[in-house]
Design an enzyme around this catalytic site. Sequence first.
Site, PDB file in Angstrom:
ATOM      1  N   CYS A1350       0.877  -1.163   0.000  1.00  0.00           N
ATOM      2  CA  CYS A1350       0.000   0.000   0.000  1.00  0.00           C
ATOM      3  C   CYS A1350       0.914   1.212   0.000  1.00  0.00           C
ATOM      4  O   CYS A1350       1.719   1.368  -0.913  1.00  0.00           O
ATOM      5  CB  CYS A1350      -0.968  -0.046   1.174  1.00  0.00           C
ATOM      6  SG  CYS A1350      -0.201  -0.345   2.768  1.00  0.00           S
ATOM      7  N   SER A1351       0.810   2.033   1.003  1.00  0.00           N
ATOM      8  CA  SER A1351       1.750   3.140   1.101  1.00  0.00           C
ATOM      9  C   SER A1351       2.903   2.771   2.031  1.00  0.00           C
ATOM     10  O   SER A1351       4.056   2.679   1.627  1.00  0.00           O
ATOM     11  CB  SER A1351       1.040   4.401   1.600  1.00  0.00           C
ATOM     12  OG  SER A1351       1.956   5.478   1.702  1.00  0.00           O
ATOM     13  N   ALA A1352       2.593   2.497   3.301  1.00  0.00           N
ATOM     14  CA  ALA A1352       3.627   2.074   4.238  1.00  0.00           C
ATOM     15  C   ALA A1352       3.850   0.574   4.189  1.00  0.00           C
ATOM     16  O   ALA A1352       4.863   0.077   4.663  1.00  0.00           O
ATOM     17  CB  ALA A1352       3.249   2.496   5.657  1.00  0.00           C
ATOM     18  N   GLY A1353       2.874  -0.164   3.642  1.00  0.00           N
ATOM     19  CA  GLY A1353       3.017  -1.614   3.561  1.00  0.00           C
ATOM     20  C   GLY A1353       2.702  -2.313   4.862  1.00  0.00           C
ATOM     21  O   GLY A1353       3.178  -3.430   5.089  1.00  0.00           O
ATOM     22  N   VAL A1354       1.880  -1.714   5.734  1.00  0.00           N
ATOM     23  CA  VAL A1354       1.578  -2.343   7.016  1.00  0.00           C
ATOM     24  C   VAL A1354       0.071  -2.358   7.314  1.00  0.00           C
ATOM     25  O   VAL A1354      -0.466  -3.378   7.725  1.00  0.00           O
ATOM     26  CB  VAL A1354       2.345  -1.669   8.165  1.00  0.00           C
ATOM     27  CG1 VAL A1354       3.824  -1.966   8.065  1.00  0.00           C
ATOM     28  CG2 VAL A1354       2.089  -0.159   8.204  1.00  0.00           C
ATOM     29  N   ARG A1356      -3.131  -1.344   5.411  1.00  0.00           N
ATOM     30  CA  ARG A1356      -3.959  -2.006   4.418  1.00  0.00           C
ATOM     31  C   ARG A1356      -3.338  -3.315   3.957  1.00  0.00           C
ATOM     32  O   ARG A1356      -4.021  -4.308   3.725  1.00  0.00           O
ATOM     33  CB  ARG A1356      -4.184  -1.063   3.229  1.00  0.00           C
ATOM     34  CG  ARG A1356      -5.082   0.104   3.572  1.00  0.00           C
ATOM     35  CD  ARG A1356      -5.116   1.159   2.491  1.00  0.00           C
ATOM     36  NE  ARG A1356      -3.898   1.988   2.489  1.00  0.00           N
ATOM     37  CZ  ARG A1356      -3.711   3.044   1.694  1.00  0.00           C
ATOM     38  NH1 ARG A1356      -4.663   3.379   0.843  1.00  0.00           N
ATOM     39  NH2 ARG A1356      -2.605   3.741   1.761  1.00  0.00           N
TER      40      ARG A1356
END
EC number: 3.1.3.48
Length: 1711
Positions: A1350-1354, A1356
């Site tokens: 996603c954006s941070a990868g945590v 979503r």
Amino acid sequence: MRPLILLAALLWLQGFLAEDDACSSLEGSPDRQGGGPLLSVNVSSHGKSTSLFLSWVAAELGGFDYALSLRSVNSSGSPEGQQLQAHTNESGFEFHGLVPGSRYQLKLTVLRPCWQNVTITLTARTAPTVVRGLQLHSAGSPARLEASWSDAPGDQDSYQLLLYHLESQTLACNVSVSPDTLSYSFGDLLPGTQYVLEVITWAGSLHAKTSILQWTEPVPPDHLALRALGTSSLQAFWNSSEGATSFHLMLTDLLGGTNTTAVIRQGVSTHTFLHLSPGTPHELKICASAGPHQIWGPSATEWTYPSYPSDLVLTPLRNELWASWKAGLGARDGYVLKLSGPMESTSTLGPEECNAVFPGPLPPGHYTLQLKVLAGPYDAWVEGSTWLAESAALPREVPGARLWLDGLEASKQPGRRALLYSDDAPGSLGNISVPSGATHVIFCGLVPGAHYRVDIASSTGDISQSISGYTSPLPPQSLEVISRSSPSDLTIAWGPAPGQLEGYKVTWHQDGSQRSPGDLVDLGPDTLSLTLKSLVPGSCYTVSAWAWAGNLDSDSQKIHSCTRPAPPTNLSLGFAHQPAALKASWYHPPGGRDAFHLRLYRLRPLTLESEKVLPREAQNFSWAQLTAGCEFQVQLSTLWGSERSSSANATGWTPPSAPTLVNVTSDAPTQLQVSWAHVPGGRSRYQVTLYQESTRTATSIMGPKEDGTSFLGLTPGTKYKVEVISWAGPLYTAAANVSAWTYPLIPNELLVSMQAGSAVVNLAWPSGPLGQGACHAQLSDAGHLSWEQPLKLGQELFMLRDLTPGHTISMSVRCRAGPLQASTHLVVLSVEPGPVEDVLCHPEATYLALNWTMPAGDVDVCLVVVERLVPGGGTHFVFQVNTSGDALLLPNLMPTTSYRLSLTVLGRNSRWSRAVSLVCSTSAEAWHPPELAEPPQVELGTGMGVTVMRGMFGKDDGQIQWYGIIATINMTLAQPSREAINYTWYDHYYRGCESFLALLFPNPFYPEPWAGPRSWTVPVGTEDCDNTQEICNGRLKSGFQYRFSVVAFSRLNTPETILAFSAFSEPRASISLAIIPLTVMLGAVVGSIVIVCAVLCLLRWRCLKGPRSEKDGFSKELMPYNLWRTHRPIPIHSFRQSYEAKSAHAHQTFFQEFEELKEVGKDQPRLEAEHPDNIIKNRYPHVLPYDHSRVRLTQLPGEPHSDYINANFIPGYSHTQEIIATQGPLKKTLEDFWRLVWEQQVHVIIMLTVGMENGRVLCEHYWPANSTPVTHGHITIHLLAEEPEDEWTRREFQLQHGTEQKQRRVKQLQFTTWPDHSVPEAPSSLLAFVELVQEQVQATQGKGPILVHCSAGVGRTGTFVALLRLLRQLEEEKVADVFNTVYILRLHRPLMIQTLSQYIFLHSCLLNKILEGPPDSSDSGPISVMDFAQACAKRAANANAGFLKEYKLLKQAIKDGTGSLLPPPDYNQNSIVSRRHSQEQFALVEECPEDSMLEASLFPGGPSGCDHVVLTGSAGPKELWEMVWEHDAHVLVSLGLPDTKEKPPDIWPVEMQPIVTDMVTVHRVSESNTTTGWPSTLFRVIHGESGKERQVQCLQFPCSESGCELPANTLLTFLDAVGQCCFRGKSKKPGTLLSHSSKNTNQLGTFLAMEQLLQQAGTERTVDVFNVALKQSQACGLMTPTLEQYIYLYNCLNSALLNGLPRAGKWPAPC
């Protein structure tokens, strides 16, 4: 007549005298007026045609005499005839003996005194009589009836004839005739029909009628047939008959005279007579019946078959034959005897004979007798056979064979005797004397061919000599030739010789041969046939055969026979070209011959073409002018005398004619069609051969009637040569070769991927060889060729560059090969305009300033759409505007509100560009936090917990971005200084600063679609900060007292962030280890040792047990024991109950679980991520991958830290490295990202974010924006396809590695409706996306991991990965272990599932999936508000079939699920998951009550609805009002008024009489109407112990009649009034609602269900009628709805949704 006249005269005289007396007595009195009132007179016949009856009523009182006279009236109305008179003093008189139907004049005179008589004259008519002798009979025709009758007595005017069809009561004829007519004929009637005739006699208006019934005659059948079925049955057939009601069949035995009858109903046309006498003639007659009529039809005569005679015996008697038999059943005409054999004979016998003699002498041999029985045209026969031997033909006086024995020794001894013995008999057969000197002895009457012994005995009995010998055998019988199977063979046979013998001998001799007879053949006594082989064909032979016994031979039997001639040999039939003729050749056969017989046949069709007899020397023959292409057969046989040999056969063909008009065409690139025309003559097949450059490519064999064929699978664009050959057997004729081309290959599909200014054209070529040809891509604009580019055959891709965006052109591909050319269909390229660029949003409080750059090309305007984001993820349309400029001011917006802005460019070709969307929020109006907020609460423990309260900085605290905790050891400060936020724990601990910022954390009260916490407690002094100078929650100094303040940082985008502080809390001392009691310390140490030992033992046990499966390898080994013990997997059947329990009390359990997970994995090392070379590669400084699970790239030469990327391996359900979770790429990490994809062999990328949100870049655009490829490092990325949809977009890339020279395809699935730090709008959309992902993963051939970011990868990413894993667990194990799954994810990557709302949403997705049920289950369950009307219509179709099916499921669920709230297994939930809380139920009695029993149930209302207590049964004031107080009820609803016949209830207080119980006192305050007009009463409830007061609003709603539901509008209006009452006051949580009903529990159930359904519709936008009804029914069986009530819930709710929810859709208010 005379007595009547006399009587009248006497009466008149008496009356006259009386009148005279009366008049005398009146003398001297005044004169009276003459006349008086008339009489009322009535005349009738009283049903008698010869009488008239007069009756009258006098107008005056007093008795008068009356005189009557009657005369007949003629036709002109004048009286005539004799007058009848009468006198009476009665009031009536009857005239008898009148003429029926006649007119009469009547005079009635009232005899009054003084001659003042009154006379009344009347005319009347007697009734007519019916006709006499009425008859109705048939007139000799089926369609006519004749009626006749005699005159009716008296007079009459006419007769009326009415003829009715009796069965149908319809009138067939209505006719009137004169009285002189006495007959009438009715025609055109229906045959075989019953009619009724009414004859009415009319006389004036009077009539009399009579009737008669009669049938018309039926029409008999015109055809009758009789057929024999066997010896005892006959079957009759006839055609239909008009009008017959039945048929009478009479079958007469013409010999016996007996009759057999049968009656057959109408409609049957066949009948079978059984059990008849065999061999007997019968006559059948048929009669059609209708009523009394029986009409005989035709007749038919037939015989039964004769029966077979039995026991036929043919017996040989000497030289004659005798036959006997038994006669069969029945009769016969006689017998015919036909004897066949050596002699034939035919004779006839009478029917009574049973034996016959065929007198001799008959020649011996085999005889057959055919005995035929005759009966009429039929016969039956049997056969018998026998052999007649020669012995039977011997004279009777010959007793047998004679034995002559020589060799007797001469002796003069007297008395010698010869004793005869046989080998077969034990005793002596004969005894004769032997004369003296005899030298031989003779015995007669012995068996022929037998061996005998003769003993010579002396007179004394001594045997002096024994001699033996044979009697002469008899010859074989009936020598004959029985077979000539071969021209060189003869087979002879004979009958056995009578008597005995030792064998037979046969010899033969050819006629005309000088040689001696052939070899002698010796045969055994049982052999009765012999085949003579190797004879000369066409020759005659004499064959002799005899029997032998000992040295004696019988007489020989001779037969003369000839062999058949042999057929010609080596016969052949072939076609000779010089001259052209069909020629037959052969060799001469062996043996004799006279000539040859030659026949020529054409086989198809079989036709004799020629027949010839050729001389014996001929050896060939030819035929010319035969039909071409036909097969012929020649038959050649040898003639010898009258004999003909078998035929020798041979076949041959004439050559066919060549086909004409050969034509070759091409309809497709790989096909050729060949056609030709037939020529006269025949053929066996066609052969079509295809050549390419003199090489045969294909051959097709066709039938003789085919005139064309096709060749498939050819090479496109190639020249071929076609040869068509006509075959006739082995002969053929070829037509001239024809050349043709196949069409060149063209693409079967042009796939165009359009981007602004360019297009990528993918050419899909058909599979197979490309062939030859030249191709060009052509562009045309307005019909004119504007551009052309050569293409290679098979070229898959080419680019169209520099296209004008917003413009439309046409494209096609044209290919040529030889004279042929082909073109694809025109593809219209409507070039999409490019999107706007450089979009900038400048927010203000009430408007947004928007700027952008318009794209180049043929563009028109830009459409700007503004939508306001609403809680729950939805949007609300604000406005849209078209503009041709590049800037726009969006006014009149709401402050601190997020808006989605979509910009789309319209090209002049009416195409819209790709929308550019961004989320921009208006700024808040000036936030005015309090100067100093209230101090926070501090919780004591081993650490200190500071509690931050929602709203402590005012109602606008939603603008707070961050919270901080400031700690100080200064006991005099009232509030922190602004400089305190610049100091950290390091400054305090090592530099002596009194105040410092101990902790910084994001706003935990960030608005979410799910309910959030009201307070947030954070521990202070819990971290080991070492020497870090960053913000760190380090341990506090022991022995010091600390005070704490909360600082809030605004979210405004202004140059200076707004700060707000709270006052410092009360001082709290930090706890030092020195002051901890020794026992506590020892307990802690021992506990730690025990835990360590337990962990070591557990690890040791795992080592001994062996490795786990990959699926469970990361489940529990790293989890603290207490967490694993507390959070067990949830079975699928209990998941819903678990979800509802955790959702209670504002999701408190979810919050606690999520808090437990916060610290998981945080202490794991992240050294590589924290290295200075890698810090810039991280998007967020607090999201760093753990070292043990990070993905390592291939290290580049000279770059020691180039293997780092912010990505972790995440264990899936079945593999430890099934998934890679990573952050959205940064610009500086794009190359690393694609290296990760290539090196890990990723084939599917899952993207869960958009590129920009709220003006913030969340992820770089790492793929090509159009068909132009991009290169990152060694990897070049091509965009092959892009398919945008409503909630996701699918893309396909082609990756090409520059150094490895390899290619790979990667698919990307981007979910576009998931906001950052939030959740999607509904679980259904994400579940659908997961199904798409699973399909793509299964379809991908690669075995690499799935890449998710996603954006941070945590946040979503963690939610999505957990959902993937848990869905597999649901499928495989039927359990869901959410807590442990998240625990494992956080051990491998920090912050996986970042917010509480995401954690709750994960549970919602699983619940939705569980409630979906099997794919083929029913469609009941939660229904979206938008789809509710359609769902109602679907269920109401087919007479409420859907409602009935769902109601049956409800009843079954109530029956089966006594304690479960889950629907039955086939119950299906779809769309959005219901968030109704679990029902807490309590009861005052154990079972559901009757009307006299009391029960209470509690239905929690959730965070936005009120709790609802339902009270049923007869409640007293104590139970009711104490329950009102205990449950904090503010609104009371009473359903139903009391019965007026009963005593008023005492549960309600009156004005001057409150209700007092042990707990409360209740006063009536006032009565009024609500705003909606409902009667309302206000009560004041005072608690006795505490003295607290509470006002309770009571709404009383009268229920409808029993069994009837309230109108929907009435119920909805009442619910609106209840809702207004529930939400009065300042509390956001509505007060408790208590509903009471003493009797109408069904209507109470409807009220409760509608209240819950409307709350669902308002808060969740879904409704679940099934589950609401199920919960209520499980709470109380009396509230189980009927089918009508269940349908009513749907209809009432549909009415509410169509007309708008109560309170303008704000239904969270109702209770």
